[in-house]
Design a protein around this motif. Structure first.
Motif, PDB file in Angstrom:
ATOM      1  N   GLU A   1       0.829  -1.215   0.000  1.00 23.29           N
ATOM      2  CA  GLU A   1       0.000   0.000   0.000  1.00 23.29           C
ATOM      3  C   GLU A   1       0.859   1.260   0.000  1.00 23.29           C
ATOM      4  OE1 GLU A   1      -2.766  -0.397   3.240  1.00 23.29           O
ATOM      5  OE2 GLU A   1      -3.945  -1.901   2.171  1.00 23.29           O
ATOM      6  N   ILE A   2       1.933   1.217  -0.773  1.00 20.87           N
ATOM      7  CA  ILE A   2       2.809   2.373  -0.936  1.00 20.87           C
ATOM      8  C   ILE A   2       2.310   3.173  -2.137  1.00 20.87           C
ATOM      9  CG2 ILE A   2       5.156   3.137  -1.476  1.00 20.87           C
ATOM     10  CD1 ILE A   2       6.159   0.554  -0.127  1.00 20.87           C
ATOM     11  N   PRO A   3       2.062   4.469  -1.983  1.00 23.26           N
ATOM     12  CA  PRO A   3       1.592   5.268  -3.118  1.00 23.26           C
ATOM     13  C   PRO A   3       2.627   5.273  -4.240  1.00 23.26           C
ATOM     14  CG  PRO A   3       1.371   6.480  -1.042  1.00 23.26           C
ATOM     15  CD  PRO A   3       2.194   5.271  -0.748  1.00 23.26           C
ATOM     16  N   PHE A   4       2.161   5.022  -5.457  1.00 22.49           N
ATOM     17  CA  PHE A   4       3.096   5.044  -6.576  1.00 22.49           C
ATOM     18  C   PHE A   4       2.383   5.405  -7.861  1.00 22.49           C
ATOM     19  CE2 PHE A   4       1.299   0.849  -7.105  1.00 22.49           C
ATOM     20  CZ  PHE A   4       1.436   0.528  -8.454  1.00 22.49           C
ATOM     21  N   ILE A   5       3.173   5.868  -8.811  1.00 27.07           N
ATOM     22  CA  ILE A   5       2.698   6.101 -10.165  1.00 27.07           C
ATOM     23  C   ILE A   5       3.644   5.376 -11.111  1.00 27.07           C
ATOM     24  CG2 ILE A   5       1.658   8.334  -9.628  1.00 27.07           C
ATOM     25  CD1 ILE A   5       4.089   9.653 -10.975  1.00 27.07           C
ATOM     26  N   ILE A   6       3.193   5.145 -12.326  1.00 29.87           N
ATOM     27  CA  ILE A   6       4.053   4.562 -13.353  1.00 29.87           C
ATOM     28  C   ILE A   6       4.435   5.655 -14.334  1.00 29.87           C
ATOM     29  CG2 ILE A   6       4.140   3.002 -15.339  1.00 29.87           C
ATOM     30  CD1 ILE A   6       2.394   1.052 -13.773  1.00 29.87           C
ATOM     31  N   VAL A   7       5.722   5.779 -14.590  1.00 34.94           N
ATOM     32  CA  VAL A   7       6.218   6.702 -15.601  1.00 34.94           C
ATOM     33  C   VAL A   7       6.823   5.875 -16.733  1.00 34.94           C
ATOM     34  CG1 VAL A   7       8.009   8.405 -16.117  1.00 34.94           C
ATOM     35  CG2 VAL A   7       6.590   8.673 -14.076  1.00 34.94           C
ATOM     36  N   PHE A   8       6.245   6.024 -17.911  1.00 37.53           N
ATOM     37  CA  PHE A   8       6.765   5.326 -19.090  1.00 37.53           C
ATOM     38  C   PHE A   8       7.844   6.195 -19.731  1.00 37.53           C
ATOM     39  CE2 PHE A   8       2.375   3.567 -18.896  1.00 37.53           C
ATOM     40  CZ  PHE A   8       2.722   2.234 -18.708  1.00 37.53           C
ATOM     41  N   THR A   9       9.072   5.704 -19.748  1.00 36.77           N
ATOM     42  CA  THR A   9      10.185   6.473 -20.300  1.00 36.77           C
ATOM     43  C   THR A   9      10.371   6.187 -21.793  1.00 36.77           C
ATOM     44  OG1 THR A   9      11.796   4.739 -19.739  1.00 36.77           O
ATOM     45  CG2 THR A   9      11.367   6.435 -18.074  1.00 36.77           C
ATOM     46  N   LYS A  10      11.155   7.060 -22.424  1.00 36.19           N
ATOM     47  CA  LYS A  10      11.556   6.905 -23.832  1.00 36.19           C
ATOM     48  C   LYS A  10      10.351   6.911 -24.774  1.00 36.19           C
ATOM     49  CE  LYS A  10      15.529   4.393 -22.056  1.00 36.19           C
ATOM     50  NZ  LYS A  10      16.497   3.286 -22.169  1.00 36.19           N
TER      51      LYS A  10
ATOM     52  N   PHE B   1      -0.202  -2.752 -22.147  1.00 31.50           N
ATOM     53  CA  PHE B   1       0.057  -2.528 -20.720  1.00 31.50           C
ATOM     54  C   PHE B   1      -1.185  -2.787 -19.875  1.00 31.50           C
ATOM     55  CE2 PHE B   1       3.630   0.501 -21.999  1.00 31.50           C
ATOM     56  CZ  PHE B   1       4.633  -0.372 -21.619  1.00 31.50           C
ATOM     57  N   ALA B   2      -2.346  -2.456 -20.409  1.00 28.99           N
ATOM     58  CA  ALA B   2      -3.594  -2.656 -19.674  1.00 28.99           C
ATOM     59  C   ALA B   2      -3.803  -4.123 -19.322  1.00 28.99           C
ATOM     60  CB  ALA B   2      -4.770  -2.131 -20.493  1.00 28.99           C
ATOM     61  N   ASN B   3      -3.262  -5.018 -20.142  1.00 34.97           N
ATOM     62  CA  ASN B   3      -3.366  -6.450 -19.882  1.00 34.97           C
ATOM     63  C   ASN B   3      -2.161  -7.005 -19.127  1.00 34.97           C
ATOM     64  OD1 ASN B   3      -5.877  -6.872 -21.261  1.00 34.97           O
ATOM     65  ND2 ASN B   3      -4.783  -6.719 -23.208  1.00 34.97           N
ATOM     66  N   GLU B   4      -1.029  -6.336 -19.256  1.00 39.52           N
ATOM     67  CA  GLU B   4       0.216  -6.845 -18.683  1.00 39.52           C
ATOM     68  C   GLU B   4       0.433  -6.429 -17.228  1.00 39.52           C
ATOM     69  OE1 GLU B   4       2.560  -6.556 -22.991  1.00 39.52           O
ATOM     70  OE2 GLU B   4       2.760  -4.980 -21.483  1.00 39.52           O
ATOM     71  N   ILE B   5      -0.128  -5.277 -16.846  1.00 41.75           N
ATOM     72  CA  ILE B   5       0.137  -4.706 -15.524  1.00 41.75           C
ATOM     73  C   ILE B   5      -1.087  -4.870 -14.626  1.00 41.75           C
ATOM     74  CG2 ILE B   5       0.663  -2.567 -14.275  1.00 41.75           C
ATOM     75  CD1 ILE B   5       2.175  -1.640 -16.775  1.00 41.75           C
ATOM     76  N   PRO B   6      -0.919  -5.451 -13.444  1.00 40.04           N
ATOM     77  CA  PRO B   6      -2.064  -5.638 -12.535  1.00 40.04           C
ATOM     78  C   PRO B   6      -2.662  -4.304 -12.090  1.00 40.04           C
ATOM     79  CG  PRO B   6       0.015  -6.099 -11.403  1.00 40.04           C
ATOM     80  CD  PRO B   6       0.346  -5.946 -12.860  1.00 40.04           C
ATOM     81  N   CYS B   7      -3.975  -4.243 -12.065  1.00 41.13           N
ATOM     82  CA  CYS B   7      -4.703  -3.046 -11.599  1.00 41.13           C
ATOM     83  C   CYS B   7      -4.348  -1.800 -12.405  1.00 41.13           C
ATOM     84  CB  CYS B   7      -4.437  -2.789 -10.110  1.00 41.13           C
ATOM     85  SG  CYS B   7      -4.763  -4.190  -9.034  1.00 41.13           S
TER      86      CYS B   7
ATOM     87  N   ASP C   1      -6.318   1.449 -12.420  1.00 39.30           N
ATOM     88  CA  ASP C   1      -6.367   2.250 -11.187  1.00 39.30           C
ATOM     89  C   ASP C   1      -5.053   2.973 -10.890  1.00 39.30           C
ATOM     90  OD1 ASP C   1      -8.986   1.358 -10.624  1.00 39.30           O
ATOM     91  OD2 ASP C   1      -8.188  -0.505  -9.767  1.00 39.30           O
ATOM     92  N   ILE C   2      -4.064   2.817 -11.767  1.00 33.59           N
ATOM     93  CA  ILE C   2      -2.745   3.390 -11.516  1.00 33.59           C
ATOM     94  C   ILE C   2      -2.530   4.616 -12.391  1.00 33.59           C
ATOM     95  CG2 ILE C   2      -0.246   2.970 -11.548  1.00 33.59           C
ATOM     96  CD1 ILE C   2      -0.886  -0.037 -11.294  1.00 33.59           C
ATOM     97  N   CYS C   3      -2.190   5.732 -11.765  1.00 32.35           N
ATOM     98  CA  CYS C   3      -1.832   6.937 -12.523  1.00 32.35           C
ATOM     99  C   CYS C   3      -0.575   6.642 -13.331  1.00 32.35           C
ATOM    100  CB  CYS C   3      -1.576   8.095 -11.556  1.00 32.35           C
ATOM    101  SG  CYS C   3      -0.944   9.597 -12.352  1.00 32.35           S
TER     102      CYS C   3
END
Length: 197
Positions: A134-143, A159-165, A168-170
């Motif tokens: 439950e650590i707040p995090f965001i995903i930043v896609f580089t390059k 990514f919508a299929n590869e990454i869990p939840c 709900d992730i910014c």
């Protein structure tokens, strides 16, 4: 928010060496060569504050940068470099885990993923750890600049299929080369620092 005054304050190879928590911290994590150092340098407008290396796996410590004497940017070790020995990979994973589980004023983890590729097993393990803790995090896609419009759309659908939840992730696509997404990322930092989030 424009960061004006950023200085390197120290590198730490053991959790026992971490400085005493005294201000908000924003931690950057991702696989080796994903562009953590380049992004930090771009955010603070300094070309060589965080060491950028052509050799993956170079960041083997937790590096602290004081930003405007208000917050810390924390550059966590890059993970997943195949040529790193198993014992060193275990040490780096433990160092990252120890930092994330420590009693610190950790406001946000910036999980970096290379937009061109599917997340690795290590990436997914890190994302799941952040979710479970439950650590707040965001995903930043580089390059992001390295993909054309169609390629980007296809990767985002994947990514919508590869990454869990994922829904709900910014997430933000960024490019150090053309500054795409940097203002959005700076705005997130501003909201947290100013207490509006």
């Amino acid at each position: 928010m424009k960061f004006q005054n950023t200085v390197f304050t120290g590198s730490y190879g053991k959790a026992s060496q971490f400085p005493v928590p005294e201000r908000m911290e924003f931690a950057f994590v991702g696989r080796s060569n994903v562009g953590k150092s380049s992004l930090i340098n771009k955010l603070v407008n300094k070309k060589s504050l965080a060491r950028v290396s052509a050799v993956p796996g170079k960041t083997a410590t937790v590096n602290f940068y004081s930003v405007d004497e208000k917050i810390y940017f924390v550059d966590l070790p890059g993970y997943g470099y195949a040529k790193t020995s198993k014992s060193e990979q275990q040490r780096l994973r433990k160092l990252i885990f120890d930092y994330l589980q420590a009693d610190r004023d950790l406001q946000l983890v910036i999980q970096l993923l290379d937009m061109r590729h599917a997340p690795s097993v290590d990436d997914l393990n890190m994302i799941n750890q952040l979710i479970d803790s439950e650590i707040p995090f965001i995903i930043v896609f580089t390059k992001a600049d390295k993909l054309n419009k169609t390629e980007r759309q296809n990767r985002m659908l994947a990514f919508a299929n590869e990454i869990p939840c994922f829904e709900d992730i910014c997430n933000i696509a960024v490019s150090v080369k053309n500054s795409e997404g940097l203002e959005d990322l700076q705005n997130i930092f501003s909201e947290i620092i100013e207490g509006d989030s």
